[in-house]
Structures are given as C-alpha cells and as structure tokens.
Write an enzyme that holds these catalytic residues in place. Structure first.
Site, mmCIF file in Angstrom:
data_model
loop_
_atom_site.group_PDB
_atom_site.id
_atom_site.type_symbol
_atom_site.label_atom_id
_atom_site.label_comp_id
_atom_site.label_asym_id
_atom_site.label_seq_id
_atom_site.Cartn_x
_atom_site.Cartn_y
_atom_site.Cartn_z
ATOM 1 N N TYR A 149 -42.768 -96.905 -49.921
ATOM 2 C CA TYR A 149 -43.189 -95.689 -50.625
ATOM 3 C C TYR A 149 -42.734 -94.499 -49.800
ATOM 4 O O TYR A 149 -42.905 -94.481 -48.576
ATOM 5 C CB TYR A 149 -44.708 -95.678 -50.775
ATOM 6 C CG TYR A 149 -45.276 -94.409 -51.380
ATOM 7 C CD1 TYR A 149 -45.083 -94.107 -52.726
ATOM 8 C CD2 TYR A 149 -46.024 -93.518 -50.614
ATOM 9 C CE1 TYR A 149 -45.608 -92.951 -53.293
ATOM 10 C CE2 TYR A 149 -46.558 -92.360 -51.172
ATOM 11 C CZ TYR A 149 -46.345 -92.080 -52.505
ATOM 12 O OH TYR A 149 -46.879 -90.937 -53.054
ATOM 13 N N ASP A 244 -37.744 -93.051 -42.827
ATOM 14 C CA ASP A 244 -38.963 -92.362 -43.246
ATOM 15 C C ASP A 244 -40.048 -92.730 -42.236
ATOM 16 O O ASP A 244 -40.642 -93.798 -42.304
ATOM 17 C CB ASP A 244 -39.346 -92.793 -44.662
ATOM 18 C CG ASP A 244 -40.653 -92.146 -45.116
ATOM 19 O OD1 ASP A 244 -41.338 -91.531 -44.273
ATOM 20 O OD2 ASP A 244 -40.990 -92.285 -46.306
ATOM 21 N N LYS A 272 -47.840 -86.339 -41.705
ATOM 22 C CA LYS A 272 -49.072 -86.867 -41.113
ATOM 23 C C LYS A 272 -49.334 -86.359 -39.690
ATOM 24 O O LYS A 272 -49.770 -85.232 -39.524
ATOM 25 C CB LYS A 272 -49.062 -88.394 -41.202
ATOM 26 C CG LYS A 272 -48.878 -88.829 -42.680
ATOM 27 C CD LYS A 272 -49.244 -90.222 -42.965
ATOM 28 C CE LYS A 272 -48.846 -90.660 -44.364
ATOM 29 N NZ LYS A 272 -49.926 -90.777 -45.300
#
Ligand code: PMP
Length: 432
Positions: A149, A244, A272
C-alpha cells in the site's frame, strides 16, 4: 441533535454522533474496525505507550498512531519544539529556516537522499515520487507489488489480482481503468515474476515502487538478494527504484530499510516518523532526479502547507531524538515481545507466525512461514479478530486488522512490555 458536550460522551455515543456528519464516522477507513468487527473507541488523550479512551480506559498502544509515535505519544521534546514554533506563527507561505534544517537533517541521515522535498502526507510523497519518476524517464508504466500500500494515489490503488503477472484493475471506485492500466502488478519475493515483467515491458517502465519490507499486509521480509535483484533489474532497464519508506524510514534504522539492507534506491518516500505526529510527508533522492521538480524542472509539485513550521518543528524534534541506541533498544523490545508470544503460542498449541523487524511486528495465525502475500492470505483472520477483541479486554490495543503491523515506541519500556505480554498471553488463551 443532542446538545450535550462531545467531551462528556462515551465512545459509543461519539461514534453514533460522528456517523451523522462524517462518512462511516471516521476520517480514515481502517479506524472504523470493519475488519475486526464492533465499533471503534474514541481517544481522549495519549501519553507515552498509553491511549486513554473516551470511556476512561487506559490501553497499551501497539498502533502508535500507525507509526509516527516512535518516541511514544505526546513526547515532551516534540511538544516543546512545537510550542516554540507556535509562538512565531502557524504558517507563513514563504520559505522558513526550519525547512532548511529538516532537509539537511534528512540528507545527512539517509545516504541515497541528496535533495528532499517536504509535503503533507505519505500519499503525497508516493504520488509525487511517481510523477517525478515518470517525468524523469519519459515513461508511463509503474510496477507495484500485490499487497503493498502506498497511500490512496489513483494509480497505486491497485492491489489484488491473481497470478504474478497481471495488468492492473482498480481497487476503488473512482479510479479510471485507464490509470490503473499503467500499473503493472507483481508478486513480492518472486524473482522470476519481476524478471518476466521487465523482459516484457522493461522499456516502458518508469519505476518500481516498493515497500522494501511490505508492512501493509502484516509484515513480510525480503528473501536473500531480492531487493538487490530489484536494484539490478531497474538499472539494467533504465527504470528508477522507489523505496516507499513511509513506515520504515527513521523507524527500522536511521536510514530505514535501505540502510539495513545496503541497497541504494533512486528515490524514497517518507512520512509518519518524519512528522513527529504532525501531518508530514517527504520524498527525496539523487539531486539530478530531484532537480526535475518545479521550479527548476518540468515536473510540477506543490503545497500550500508544505514545510509548515509546526510540522517541521515536530519532525525535527523527532529526528533529533533518534540514535543507534534507540534503534538497538527498539530491536530488542521487538524481539522480546515476538519471542514471548511465539513460545506461548507454541505452548498452547496455537499456530502463530510472527514476522518482526526492529520496532515492527505482525502476527499471523498461520502454522507456516509467511514470505509472500499468498502466505498472508492463508492466515486465519477470524481468529485474529477474536484475539484483537480479547486483547482489548485485557487492556492492549493492537491494529484493528489482520493486515496491519504492530508498532513499538521507546515508551514501551520493560515494565510496559511485561504487562503487555501478560495481557496478550491471556488473550491468546481466551480467544483460542
Ligand atoms: N506508504 C506506506 C508504506 C504507508 O504505510 C502509508 C500509510 N499507512 C502510506 C504510504 C500513505 O501515507 P498517508 O496515510 O500519510 O497518506
């Protein structure tokens, strides 16, 4: 509508109320507990490793706001940095010194990054990295791995698909099939699948985008040599390799998985931890590629709130508190809880596989090793749901989905971990 003050409502009342004005009652779908059943709790406050719910219950938190809270919730140093920045203003819309400071902090910590641009979420980071890769290579196709994802970017909302070699079909209504058709899907950890894909489409592929440790389908670790294989094949075909590291960057090592595995991607996406709990994303890489971005280059990318001073202050404070000692402690904590649960499951005769790296670990109710998305799907998700609810009763909050990773923070100290292990051992028993 009831006028009672929202601060005096319990979670069920709040959720009822939320559903009237927020789609599904939540601002991000996984928070709604659909995959484990039941309704979500609302958080009143959070400190260290503990979430305090609107029902006045304390929970040991293994979600850590889905990754950012590596120093625990409401860290005093991050709070102080935000307060100091707040004093000077909330947003300028001009360049500010903290943006330079965080760029230098990232460049000095991640070897592959020579230039970096800040944005507001992980989704923006991956979306922009892909546009840049396409603009730089002049190619349209992207390879993504099934089960990875990368945020809710149109051309990346393409996940499932049987077989290792399929043309993408969108996962979400509203994504044109023509966008998804530019996304080639591949099975992670399958050497032949990616080789085949490149032998067929190699000269059309702008980039591979990969979570180097896929962590949105539990947690999968790469087979020996797999990431090096991706590096080599992209180089051979003039395609870019995008890591990623939104989850793993500044969490599994200062330089993320790329440092742990000794692989140099062309571009990386972050999020994050880099925002210290405020809305931040970033993408960076080789200067020669990054210079394709506007205003120097032809690839447009922008943001009214990008580089926001409060967000930069939070992110910088979070990065400054990281050092090798922190990562060593987190590694030990991750190993400790994983080992304790593995051996308890074995004792109870429960088929439990745990994949762990540093402060991330995932539980699969599966008797076999989990090395691929196919393996993930063979896990008993109903058992996970029972375990999730049993853990909640014991005072531990796990991610509300069998496909998410658990996160630890430095606030999960020995005592907290011991209490959590005791609770989870009880939950294993009662959910069996
Ligand atoms: N990439 C990865 C690997 C992620 O885990 C996530 C979010 N969980 C994203 C991108 C998207 O980040 P955001 O939710 O901040 O848009």
């Amino acid at each position: 509508r009831e006028k009672r003050h929202l601060l005096h409502m319990n979670s069920d009342e709040l959720f009822q109320r939320a559903r009237q004005t927020i789609p599904g009652g939540v601002n991000s779908p996984v928070r709604a507990f659909r995959s484990v059943g039941g309704t979500p709790f609302f958080t009143e406050s959070a400190r260290g490793a503990i979430l305090t719910t609107a029902d006045g219950k304390d929970l040991i938190d293994f979600v850590c706001t889905w990754g950012p809270a590596i120093h625990g919730h409401n860290d005093p140093d991050i709070r102080a940095a935000v307060a100091e920045a707040l004093d000077k203003g909330t947003s300028f819309g001009t360049p500010g010194p903290l943006e330079v400071e965080i760029a230098e902090a990232v460049v000095s910590r991640v070897d592959s990054v020579e230039k970096v641009r800040m944005c507001n979420s992980g989704t923006e980071a991956t979306m922009s990295a892909i546009r840049l890769a396409r603009g730089y290579t002049g190619r349209d196709k992207i390879v993504k791995f099934i089960g990875c994802y990368h945020g809710h970017v149109d051309s990346l909302l393409v996940q499932a698909g049987s077989g290792a070699l399929t043309l993408g079909k969108p996962d979400s209504a509203g994504v044109p099939a023509s966008f998804a058709a530019e996304t080639l899907l591949c099975a992670y950890n399958n050497f032949e699948a990616i080789t085949e894909l490149f032998s067929k489409y190699g000269d059309q592929i702008a980039a591979i985008i990969v979570e180097p440790y896929p962590a949105n389908c539990g947690l999968i670790l790469p087979l020996e040599g797999y990431l090096a294989h991706l590096r080599k094949i992209t180089q051979e075909h003039g395609s870019l390799l995008i890591f990623d590291e939104v989850m793993t960057g500044f969490r599994l090592a200062m330089g993320g998985v790329q440092e742990r595995e000794g692989i140099t991607p062309d571009l990386s996406a972050f999020g994050k931890v880099i925002g210290g709990g405020l809305p931040v994303g970033a993408f960076g890489g080789r200067a020669e590629i990054m210079d394709y971005l506007a205003p120097d280059g032809p690839v447009y990318q922008a943001g009214t709130l990008s580089g926001n001073p409060l967000a930069m202050a939070a992110g910088l404070a979070a990065l400054k508190k990281l050092d090798s000692g922190v990562f060593q402690n987190l590694e030990a904590a991750g190993a400790k809880i994983s080992e304790a649960l593995r051996s308890e499951a074995k004792r109870q005769g429960i088929p439990l596989t745990i994949n762990q790296a540093g402060s991330m670990f995932a539980l699969f109710f599966n008797p076999d090793p989990v090395r691929s998305f196919d393996d993930v799907q063979k896990s008993d998700t109903e058992r996970f749901s029972r375990f999730f609810h049993a853990a909640m009763k014991e005072g531990v909050y796990l991610p509300p989905s069998a496909y998410e990773t658990c996160f630890l923070s430095t606030a999960h100290d020995e005592d907290t971990l011991d209490r959590a292990i005791e609770s989870l051992v009880a939950a294993l028993r009662t959910s069996a």
